[in-house]
Motif scaffolding. Structure first.
Motif, PDB file in Angstrom:
ATOM      1  N   ASP A  44       0.832  -1.207   0.000  1.00 39.79           N
ATOM      2  CA  ASP A  44       0.000   0.000   0.000  1.00 39.79           C
ATOM      3  C   ASP A  44       0.865   1.255   0.000  1.00 39.79           C
ATOM      4  OD1 ASP A  44       0.746  -1.042   2.545  1.00 39.79           O
ATOM      5  OD2 ASP A  44      -0.583   0.384   3.539  1.00 39.79           O
ATOM      6  N   PHE A  45       2.174   1.103   0.201  1.00 44.17           N
ATOM      7  CA  PHE A  45       3.069   2.272   0.204  1.00 44.17           C
ATOM      8  C   PHE A  45       3.263   2.788  -1.214  1.00 44.17           C
ATOM      9  CE2 PHE A  45       4.321  -0.320   3.823  1.00 44.17           C
ATOM     10  CZ  PHE A  45       4.200   0.623   4.828  1.00 44.17           C
ATOM     11  N   ASP A  46       3.465   4.102  -1.315  1.00 44.66           N
ATOM     12  CA  ASP A  46       3.878   4.666  -2.602  1.00 44.66           C
ATOM     13  C   ASP A  46       5.379   4.407  -2.765  1.00 44.66           C
ATOM     14  OD1 ASP A  46       1.328   5.691  -3.176  1.00 44.66           O
ATOM     15  OD2 ASP A  46       1.711   7.437  -1.896  1.00 44.66           O
ATOM     16  N   THR A  47       5.833   4.485  -3.999  1.00 44.39           N
ATOM     17  CA  THR A  47       7.263   4.293  -4.271  1.00 44.39           C
ATOM     18  C   THR A  47       8.071   5.342  -3.483  1.00 44.39           C
ATOM     19  OG1 THR A  47       6.699   3.551  -6.488  1.00 44.39           O
ATOM     20  CG2 THR A  47       8.982   4.214  -6.120  1.00 44.39           C
ATOM     21  N   PRO A  48       9.140   4.925  -2.777  1.00 45.21           N
ATOM     22  CA  PRO A  48       9.943   5.890  -2.015  1.00 45.21           C
ATOM     23  C   PRO A  48      10.470   7.037  -2.894  1.00 45.21           C
ATOM     24  CG  PRO A  48      10.547   3.637  -1.429  1.00 45.21           C
ATOM     25  CD  PRO A  48       9.590   3.540  -2.586  1.00 45.21           C
ATOM     26  N   SER A  49      10.582   8.217  -2.278  1.00 47.89           N
ATOM     27  CA  SER A  49      10.930   9.435  -3.038  1.00 47.89           C
ATOM     28  C   SER A  49      12.236   9.313  -3.800  1.00 47.89           C
ATOM     29  CB  SER A  49      11.047  10.635  -2.099  1.00 47.89           C
ATOM     30  OG  SER A  49       9.832  10.846  -1.517  1.00 47.89           O
ATOM     31  N   ALA A 242       8.083  -1.338  -3.538  1.00 44.87           N
ATOM     32  CA  ALA A 242       6.764  -0.715  -3.764  1.00 44.87           C
ATOM     33  C   ALA A 242       6.693  -0.073  -5.153  1.00 44.87           C
ATOM     34  CB  ALA A 242       6.454   0.313  -2.669  1.00 44.87           C
ATOM     35  N   MET A 243       6.986  -0.852  -6.160  1.00 41.86           N
ATOM     36  CA  MET A 243       7.029  -0.319  -7.535  1.00 41.86           C
ATOM     37  C   MET A 243       6.166  -1.150  -8.481  1.00 41.86           C
ATOM     38  SD  MET A 243      11.073   0.639  -7.924  1.00 41.86           S
ATOM     39  CE  MET A 243      10.923   1.325  -9.578  1.00 41.86           C
ATOM     40  N   GLN A 292      13.573  -0.457   4.609  1.00 35.92           N
ATOM     41  CA  GLN A 292      13.239  -1.350   5.719  1.00 35.92           C
ATOM     42  C   GLN A 292      11.941  -0.921   6.422  1.00 35.92           C
ATOM     43  OE1 GLN A 292      14.693  -4.197   6.519  1.00 35.92           O
ATOM     44  NE2 GLN A 292      13.420  -4.518   8.345  1.00 35.92           N
ATOM     45  N   PHE A 293      11.621   0.376   6.371  1.00 41.77           N
ATOM     46  CA  PHE A 293      10.425   0.849   7.090  1.00 41.77           C
ATOM     47  C   PHE A 293       9.163   0.115   6.618  1.00 41.77           C
ATOM     48  CE2 PHE A 293      10.422   3.419   3.291  1.00 41.77           C
ATOM     49  CZ  PHE A 293       9.084   3.656   3.000  1.00 41.77           C
ATOM     50  N   PHE A 298       4.988  -4.060   7.670  1.00 39.45           N
ATOM     51  CA  PHE A 298       4.324  -5.335   7.336  1.00 39.45           C
ATOM     52  C   PHE A 298       4.411  -6.296   8.523  1.00 39.45           C
ATOM     53  CE2 PHE A 298       5.398  -4.369   2.663  1.00 39.45           C
ATOM     54  CZ  PHE A 298       4.123  -3.920   2.405  1.00 39.45           C
ATOM     55  N   LYS A 299       5.556  -6.277   9.204  1.00 35.50           N
ATOM     56  CA  LYS A 299       5.715  -7.221  10.324  1.00 35.50           C
ATOM     57  C   LYS A 299       4.730  -6.876  11.452  1.00 35.50           C
ATOM     58  CE  LYS A 299       8.901  -9.330  13.593  1.00 35.50           C
ATOM     59  NZ  LYS A 299       7.958  -9.296  14.711  1.00 35.50           N
ATOM     60  N   SER A 300       4.624  -5.600  11.751  1.00 38.52           N
ATOM     61  CA  SER A 300       3.723  -5.226  12.840  1.00 38.52           C
ATOM     62  C   SER A 300       2.268  -5.552  12.474  1.00 38.52           C
ATOM     63  CB  SER A 300       3.965  -3.755  13.186  1.00 38.52           C
ATOM     64  OG  SER A 300       2.794  -3.053  13.251  1.00 38.52           O
ATOM     65  N   ARG A 301       1.916  -5.342  11.203  1.00 39.51           N
ATOM     66  CA  ARG A 301       0.559  -5.700  10.778  1.00 39.51           C
ATOM     67  C   ARG A 301       0.365  -7.212  10.790  1.00 39.51           C
ATOM     68  NH1 ARG A 301       0.654  -2.248   5.293  1.00 39.51           N
ATOM     69  NH2 ARG A 301       0.845  -0.168   6.171  1.00 39.51           N
TER      70      ARG A 301
END
Ligand code: PMP
Ligand code: GLU
Length: 402
Positions: A44-49, A242-243, A292-293, A298-301
């Motif tokens: 669900d993350f956008d591609t990192p900047s 996330a691509m 890694q964030f 994902f791990k916490s979810r």
């Protein structure tokens, strides 16, 4: 009307059920329905900047022309660098080909190496597209089944039993889509002992979830003695970086196989997008800490969602060590008539949940595991929590009626 423009190979092909469920959710949302989609497997993350910036620079620097079929030289170097850094594996440029997503990489590969009638061993549950791509190449998928009591992992004995004179390939993913299961060092070692007795089998290791591993390290079968020369690794930018929309996947393996894939790709799509290639370089060369964030989230979810899903009546869950899916066995919720509604299989169950809970999930049948369903937890926790609440409510409602 006496016409049929569509080829037999399409008539006999199944639509991708993950994409079909994503489409259904989109359609319902467009009609104003409140749908939570746990169907599509994408971050669900956008591609990192820093990766987006590289893509923007690529446009501004006029990387707008055809690229070499296998990909830009600096992209091949970046892939090679990452293999060495993360897995200790050495691949030269000649051993790598980039494509429009790992899905195309797998399709190129199957078309490049499978002859009609060849058998491909596919440990089930498997990713939905393997079966159809193998069939498209005229080959035969041979399913090896492992349920949740085996943590969804086929053992060496099963592998040995399934090998026959027509076996050409073994195709599997670890971390696995749809189960999140991961092969351990000793499990792979046992597979390798069997495979070494059958040197003509090509091993295809789909490692696209490589970075999304929580409890144990990802290990590639290519790192085992005797396996490097007969293994093709599939990987890509979709999951760990996330691509998904950029469409960039790659293969690494023996030169003869890679050359065959290049020939196919040269006739079908030339190369992947020049812009996506330049953006991918930024991701591959970056310190792993920069992405890694997403793994931490994902791990916490995973932890919270596993607890929540285990509490749904009738759901049996093996907690997965990787990827971003839960794959509960819901057999106990099937073959029921709930208040006049028959729920005979996981497809009925997913339809009921889509209609009544507004939660989209994918039936396990799509992955060769009929008593299970796949829930993607690549979404914010408050959305996941709401999804579980809704599912539980529907089950409890029908249970009361039944
Ligand atoms: N392999 C597996 C196991 C997958 O789940 C996917 C789905 N994204 C792919 C390959 C293909 O990924 P993409 O085409 O987005 O690179
Ligand atoms: N691989 C993802 C999934 O399993 C994306 C959809 C697809 O390509 O099938 O949901």
């Amino acid at each position: 009307m006496d016409r049929n423009f569509v080829a037999n190979r399409v008539e006999t092909m199944n639509e991708s059920e993950t994409l079909a469920m994503a489409r259904k959710s989109r359609e319902l949302k467009a009609l104003g329905k409140d749908i939570i989609s746990l169907s599509l497997g994408e971050p669900d993350f956008d591609t990192p900047s820093f990766i987006k910036d590289a893509g923007i620079r690529a446009i501004q620097d006029n990387h707008s022309h055809y690229t070499p079929v296998q990909g830009y030289s600096d992209l091949l170097d970046a892939i090679s660098f990452k293999f060495k850094r993360d897995q200790g594996l050495s691949y030269s440029q000649k051993q790598i080909v980039c494509s429009n997503g790992a899905k195309q990489s797998i399709a190129n590969l199957c078309l490049a190496v499978l002859n009609p009638g060849d058998e491909v061993l596919v440990p089930a549950p498997y990713w939905v597209s393997y079966r159809e791509i193998i069939r498209l190449a005229g080959a035969i998928p041979v399913e090896l089944n492992a349920g949740h009591e085996q943590n969804f992992k086929v053992d060496a004995h099963q592998l040995e039993q399934a090998i026959g004179p027509k076996t050409k390939m073994l195709l599997f993913s670890s971390p696995c889509n749809p189960t999140g299961a991961m092969m351990t060092q000793s499990e792979l070692e046992a597979w390798v002992q069997v495979l070494l007795k059958h040197p003509s089998i090509l091993v295809v290791s789909d490692e696209i979830y490589e970075l999304i591993a929580f409890d144990q390290p990802h290990i590639s079968i290519a790192t085992f003695q005797g396996m490097y020369d007969r293994t093709v690794i599939v990987n890509g930018m979709s999951k760990g970086f996330a691509m998904t929309g950029w469409r960039l996947g790659y293969l690494a393996g023996p030169v003869d196989v890679i050359d065959a894939c290049l020939k196919i790709q040269g006739q079908l799509t030339s190369a992947p997008s020049s812009i996506a290639q330049k953006a991918a370089i930024a991701g591959l060369l970056a310190e792993p800490a920069l992405v890694q964030f997403m793994v931490d989230a994902f791990k916490s979810r995973r932890d919270k969602m596993a607890e929540a899903v285990k509490s749904i009546p009738g759901f049996v869950l093996s907690v997965p060590p990787g990827a971003f899916y839960l794959f509960p066995d819901i057999s106990a919720c099937l073959n029921w008539s709930w208040g006049g509604k028959s729920v005979n299989d996981a497809q009925d169950f997913c339809s009921l949940m889509l209609e009544e809970a507004g939660v989209a999930m994918v039936p396990g049948d799509a992955f060769g595991a009929p008593g299970c369903i796949r829930m993607s937890y690549a979404a914010d926790w408050h959305i996941l929590e709401e999804a579980v609440l809704r599912i539980r409510k529907v089950i409890e409602h029908y249970h009361a009626l039944g």
